[in-house]
Structure formats: structure tokens, C-alpha cells
Design an enzyme around this catalytic site. Structure first.
Site, short mmCIF file in Angstrom:
data_model
loop_
_atom_site.label_atom_id
_atom_site.label_comp_id
_atom_site.label_asym_id
_atom_site.label_seq_id
_atom_site.Cartn_x
_atom_site.Cartn_y
_atom_site.Cartn_z
N TRP A 150 -12.80 -8.20 -43.45
CA TRP A 150 -13.11 -6.86 -43.94
C TRP A 150 -13.18 -6.76 -45.47
CZ3 TRP A 150 -8.82 -6.52 -46.76
CH2 TRP A 150 -7.69 -7.17 -46.29
N ASN A 151 -12.88 -7.82 -46.18
CA ASN A 151 -12.78 -7.64 -47.64
C ASN A 151 -14.12 -7.70 -48.37
OD1 ASN A 151 -12.67 -10.36 -46.91
ND2 ASN A 151 -11.55 -10.96 -48.75
N GLY A 227 -11.24 -15.84 -42.90
CA GLY A 227 -10.11 -14.96 -42.58
C GLY A 227 -8.81 -15.67 -42.88
N GLU A 249 -13.14 -20.87 -43.93
CA GLU A 249 -12.83 -20.31 -45.25
C GLU A 249 -11.58 -19.46 -45.08
OE1 GLU A 249 -14.35 -20.88 -47.96
OE2 GLU A 249 -16.34 -21.59 -47.40
N CYS A 283 -10.04 -13.64 -51.53
CA CYS A 283 -9.34 -14.91 -51.24
C CYS A 283 -9.19 -15.78 -52.48
CB CYS A 283 -10.04 -15.66 -50.11
SG CYS A 283 -11.79 -15.80 -50.33
P1 NAD Z 1 -5.85 -11.20 -39.40
O1 NAD Z 1 -5.48 -12.60 -39.54
O2 NAD Z 1 -5.44 -10.52 -38.13
O3 NAD Z 1 -7.43 -11.00 -39.49
C1 NAD Z 1 -8.24 -11.61 -40.45
C2 NAD Z 1 -9.67 -11.51 -39.94
O4 NAD Z 1 -9.82 -12.32 -38.79
C3 NAD Z 1 -10.05 -10.10 -39.47
O5 NAD Z 1 -11.37 -9.83 -39.86
C4 NAD Z 1 -9.94 -10.14 -37.97
O6 NAD Z 1 -10.87 -9.27 -37.34
C5 NAD Z 1 -10.29 -11.57 -37.68
N1 NAD Z 1 -9.60 -12.07 -36.50
C6 NAD Z 1 -8.31 -11.91 -36.16
N2 NAD Z 1 -8.03 -12.55 -35.01
C7 NAD Z 1 -9.18 -13.14 -34.63
C8 NAD Z 1 -9.54 -13.97 -33.52
N3 NAD Z 1 -8.64 -14.36 -32.60
N4 NAD Z 1 -10.83 -14.39 -33.44
C9 NAD Z 1 -11.74 -14.05 -34.38
N5 NAD Z 1 -11.46 -13.29 -35.44
C10 NAD Z 1 -10.19 -12.84 -35.57
O7 NAD Z 1 -5.21 -10.43 -40.58
P2 NAD Z 1 -5.55 -9.15 -41.46
O8 NAD Z 1 -4.39 -8.24 -41.37
O9 NAD Z 1 -6.89 -8.55 -41.18
O10 NAD Z 1 -5.57 -9.83 -42.86
C11 NAD Z 1 -4.35 -10.44 -43.26
C12 NAD Z 1 -4.52 -11.70 -44.00
O11 NAD Z 1 -5.74 -12.35 -43.71
C13 NAD Z 1 -4.54 -11.50 -45.49
O12 NAD Z 1 -3.25 -11.45 -45.98
C14 NAD Z 1 -5.28 -12.71 -45.96
O13 NAD Z 1 -4.37 -13.76 -46.13
C15 NAD Z 1 -6.17 -13.08 -44.85
N6 NAD Z 1 -7.58 -12.76 -45.11
C16 NAD Z 1 -8.31 -13.68 -45.75
C17 NAD Z 1 -9.62 -13.41 -46.04
C18 NAD Z 1 -10.48 -14.41 -46.75
O14 NAD Z 1 -11.47 -14.03 -47.33
N7 NAD Z 1 -10.18 -15.68 -46.69
C19 NAD Z 1 -10.17 -12.19 -45.70
C20 NAD Z 1 -9.39 -11.24 -45.02
C21 NAD Z 1 -8.08 -11.56 -44.73
#
Ligand code: NAD
Length: 475
Positions: A150-151, A227, A249, A283
């Protein structure tokens, strides 16, 4: 003002057949923007069938014809940048100026990949026998399943869409359910540019259900995920079952090393600008500041002054300098990091709390004298928190900078050329910015090592990620 939320399956926009969905929330107001439809299993089956049909049509087209459609898509996207940036800010929260840059950069990425797809060169290797022709050919991997967070609701989907499509693949994208409208509008631009049906499909739902279905599907050959590290590891395990290629990533925890030979005021300005971009939800955000002890106080004061002066507000208000966090989970995480650091002896120089208003806002925060055992020094904060600590020597700071599980981006500031080379060599990270925080462009490889994942997006590496190598020996 907001997007019409539909999925894209087989060239048609649809609300799918599950009858289920979820609300999309504006993080600045906590109001509901729209109801997002979820895919039923039958919709996912239809998306895979469409992606197969799309792949066959797309790979059969010449690279030049694909280039023309993708370039047109980039033009349409650029012409709608204002409208799409508004949708992006409404659902994600970042300030409108940043949203606009993100949309225009996404068009640039599409342009660049459109061109680069024409250069998926192979090579001829001289044979050991007369009359033997040995050829290396690059072929698209097939159907791609991509998952984005979502970022960066425009840029991250675009990195995956552009790389895959330029290579001749078809793709099923599951953008974040929290910021879906931007990706839907990006897909609309490409569809209107003449993409054949099924080449690009966009679905939404319960993330774990969609990823487990798509990753396990035998027709899907490549997985690209952006993510968190925790989810990335789960998806890699699923991908391993089908021996599928992956690009991961994942998170980062970027150190910023400030040596004693720089102009502290100007480095503090660059560093704070980078830190509070997208409220720190990046990130490659600078997240651990190591400043030479002789300049430490000066840097903390200069950085704190900038942070304390930032105007927090709804991203659609052009006077806002930082928007809200994208969701309520981040607020809880900020409270946890700050109270943990405080309890362990850190000093809050500014911020450290939510302002008293509606929306998921958190004040730009500076933490000084943060002990190494505070959680923020080893866990990615993903928010507007800047821990700043002093260091004494080159070797000591390198060890501390490298001493986390992550390996995405790292930064250093110095005016000494030898030191610049030495620090670039010593930092064990996928991307290193020396005297700059700019490590992400369409032309350059973007990716991490260690717990930050593997593979690159951007640059020629981002095209290779969607190409198989075939060796043909012809006697
Ligand atoms: P999260 O780990 O639940 O989700 C991160 C992303 O992954 C979301 O878009 C979510 O929809 C997706 N996701 C979650 N479970 C999934 C699955 N089983 N299959 C496919 N997609 C899935 O956490 P969050 O609360 O949304 O974000 C928390 C942490 O995630 C942050 O603290 C950060 O470390 C990390 N993050 C990293 C990035 C990046 O650009 N690398 C982006 C967003 C979040």
C-alpha cells in the site's frame, strides 16, 4: 473524485461474483471512500484462463508492436496524472505533490520498459564443430502473479507490470486492498492503449487466499512480491513447491552514516527530507542515523528543527508537508517503537505522539541517544521516526550499519573521495547512496540482499527477471 473500484479480468472491468468485499478508508479522515469487491475462486480461475490466452497473444506479437502499446499506455497515464494522483492521495494519504511525482515516474518506468523490451537480446556462441550454430535466446517466463503493498500504489504495481509486459509475459496483479483505486486506474490506461484481453488482470480479495491459489496454480510461472519479510518468506515456501521463479522486494532498515567532513546543515536537510517522505513508509527510507560524535549535537539540532517545523495535514491540502500514516496498524507500531525506545533510555527531541485530530496522523519524530537494544535499531520502523546515534570510528560504524538482518538500501555522506569509495565497498546492502538518497530510477536496478529479498526491479535486471534463457544448438 475517487476511482470506480472494479477488477480487470480478460479485458473487462468487473465486480466479480463473490458478492463479498471490504471498505477502502481515507487515512486522513477515516471516512469510507468506496467498497472494494473481492474475487471468488471462479474469478481467479477466469483470470488464469484469461492470462493464458493473453500470454499466447502477447508473446506472438512483435516486440515493436508491444512497445507501441506500452508507450501509448504511458502517454495516457501521464495525461491523467493529476486525477490519478488525487485518487492515490485519497486512499494512501501521501501529500499530493509526492503522489503526482509517483504517477509521472510510473509513466517513465513504463516508457523505459517499453523501449527495453525491444532489446531482449540473445547471443551466438561459436561452436566447437564446423556448421554448428549455438544460440542463446531469451523467452518470456509465462504467466506472472504479482502482489504489491500500500505504500506506493502506482509505482510498485508499475514496476511489475512494465517488466512483465515488456518481456512478453502476461500478469495477474493483486494490489493492496487498502489502496486499490490507483492500480485500477493504471490498468485502465493500459487497457485503453490497446493491450490484448487477458494480458493484464487485476484482482482483489483476502491476500493469503489469493496468493495461495495463484502461486500453487500450475499455469503461473513467476511470482513477484513486494511487502514485508515475513510474508515474503511464506510466499517463497509456496513458490518452492512448484519450483517457480521469484522476485522478492522486502523490508529495509537503511543506515545513514554522516562523517565529520560534511556540511551538517545541508546533510540534515537532505536526510530529513528523505526520512519524512511518505511519512517514512518507504522500504528504502533512511531509518538509522549514525553521526560522527564531533558533529552529533549539531546534526540532531538541525534535524530536529526541520522535523518540528513540518506541517502535518490532509495530503490533498497543498500546504501539507506530511500526510497521515496509511493505516491504523502503523500508528500502533509507532507507539510501540517510541515507548520501547523511551523505556530503554532514548530521548524524544520532537514528536513521539499522535496529534489530537481525526485521521491516522503521527508527528514527525526524532529520537536521540537511542540504545542499540531498542527495537527500532533492529526492526524496520516504516514510519516517521528518526533514531540518531553518535559513532567514533569508520570500522565501528560499518559494523553497526551492517549488523542487522536487512540489506536493502544504505547511505553515507562524506566529502573525502577515498572514504566514499571505502564506505561504498564496506556497506553490505543491495543499494548504496553516497552523498545522495536517490537510489531508485527506472534505469537502475532496485533490490536487496539478506532478509530484504532477492532479484531486482528496474534496469535491464528488471527485464531479465521475466525472461527464461534457452540454449539452442543447431547442427
Ligand atoms: P503485512 O505483512 O501484513 O502486509 C504487507 C503487504 O503484503 C500488504 O500489501 C498485504 O496485502 C500483503 N500480504 C499480506 N499477506 C499476504 C499474503 N499471504 N499473500 C500475498 N500478499 C500478502 O503488513 P502491513 O501491516 O501491511 O505492513 C507492515 C510491514 O510490511 C511494514 O512494517 C514493512 O516492514 C512491510 N512493508 C514493506 C513494504 C515494502 O515496500 N518493502 C511495503 C509495505 C509494507
Amino acid at each position: 473524485m475517487y476511482a470506480i473500484l472494479e477488477m480487470l479480468i480478460d479485458g473487462k472491468f468487473t465486480r466479480g461474483s463473490s458478492g463479498k468485499g471490504e471498505p477502502v478508508i481515507n487515512p486522513a479522515t477515516e471516512q469510507t471512500l468506496a467498497e472494494l469487491p473481492h474475487a471468488a475462486q471462479s474469478d481467479l480461475e477466469a483470470a488464469v484462463a484469461a492470462a493464458e490466452k493473453g500470454f499466447n497473444a502477447w508473446k506472438a506479437m512483435s516486440a515493436y508492436d508491444r512497445y507501441r502499446i506500452l508507450r501509448k499506455g504511458a502517454d495516457i497515464l501521464r495525461s491523467r496524472a493529476d486525477a490519478i494522483a488525487t485518487i492515490l492521495t485519497l486512499e494512501q494519504g501521501k501529500i499530493i505533490a509526492e503522489a503526482k511525482i509517483e504517477v509521472v515516474t510510473s509513466a517513465d518506468i513504463l516508457d523505459w520498459y517499453a523501449e527495453e523490451g525491444r532489446r531482449a537480446y540473445g547471443r551466438i556462441i561459436p561452436g566447437r564443430m564446423p556448421g554448428v550454430r549455438q544460440m542463446v535466446i531469451k523467452e518470456p517466463v509465462g504467466i506472472v502473479a504479482a502482489f504489491t503493498p500500500w505504500n506506493f500504489p502506482a509505482l510498485t504495481p508499475m514496476r511489475k507490470i512494465a517488466g512483465a509486459l515488456a518481456a512478453g509475459c502476461s500478469i495477474i496483479l493483486k494490489p493492496s486492498e487498502e489502496t486499490p483505486g490507483t492500480a485500477v486506474e493504471v490498468a485502465r490506461c493500459l487497457q485503453e492503449a490497446g493491450l490484448p484481453e487477458g494480458v493484464l488482470n487485476v484482482v482483489f480479495g483476502v491476500p493469503a487466499e489469493i496468493s495461495s491459489y495463484l502461486i500453487a496454480h500450475p499455469k503461473v510461472r513467476k511470482i513477484s512480491f513486494t511487502g514485508s519479510t515475513a510474508v515474503g518468506k511464506q510466499l517463497m515456501k509456496l513458490a518452492a513447491e512448484g519450483m517457480k521463479r521469484t522476485t522478492m522486494e522486502l523490508g529495509g532498515h537503511a543506515p545513514v552514516i554522516v562523517f565529520d567532513d560534511v556540511d551538517i546543515a545541508s546533510v540534515a536537510k537532505i536526510a530529513a527530507g528523505g526520512k519524512y517522505r511518505n511519512a517514512g513508509q518507504v522500504c528504502i527510507s533512511p531509518t538509522r542515523f549514525f553521526v560522527h560524535e564531533t558533529k552529533y549535537k549539531q546534526f540532531v539540532d538541525a534535524f530536529t528543527e526541520i522535523a518540528a517545523g513540518l506541517k502535518l495535514g490532509d495530503g490533498l491540502d497543498p500546504s501539507s508537508q506530511m500526510g497521515p500514516m496509511a493505516n491504523a496498524r502503523r500508528l500502533e507500531a509507532m507507539d510501540m517503537f517510541v515507548s520501547d525506545a523511551k523505556a530503554k533510555g532514548a530521548v524524544i527531541k520532537t514528536g513521539g505522539e499522535r496529534p489530537a485530530n481525526q485521521g491516522f496522523f503521527y508527528k514527525p519524530t526524532v529520537l536521540a541517544d537511542v540504545p542499540a537494544e531498542a527495537r527500532i535499531m533492529t526492526e524496520e520502523p516504516f514510519g516517521p521516526l528518526a533514531p540518531i546515534v553518535p559513532f567514533k570510528s569508520f570500522d565501528e560504524v560499518v559494523e553497526r550499519a551492517n549488523g542487522v538482518a536487512y540489506g536493502l538500501a544504505a547511505y553515507a555522506f562524506t566529502n573525502d573521495e577515498k572514504r566514499a569509495t571505502a564506505i561504498a565497498d564496506a556497506l553490505q546492502w543491495g543499494m548504496v547512496g553516497v552523498n545522495s538518497l536517490a537510489v531508485s530510477t527506472p534505469e537502475t536496478p532496485f533490490g536487496g540482499i539478506k532478509d530484504s529479498g532477492h532479484g531486482s526491479e528496474g534496469g535491464i535486471e528488471g527485464l531479465e527477471a521475466y525472461l527464461n534463457i534457452k540454449f539452442v544448438s543447431q547442427a
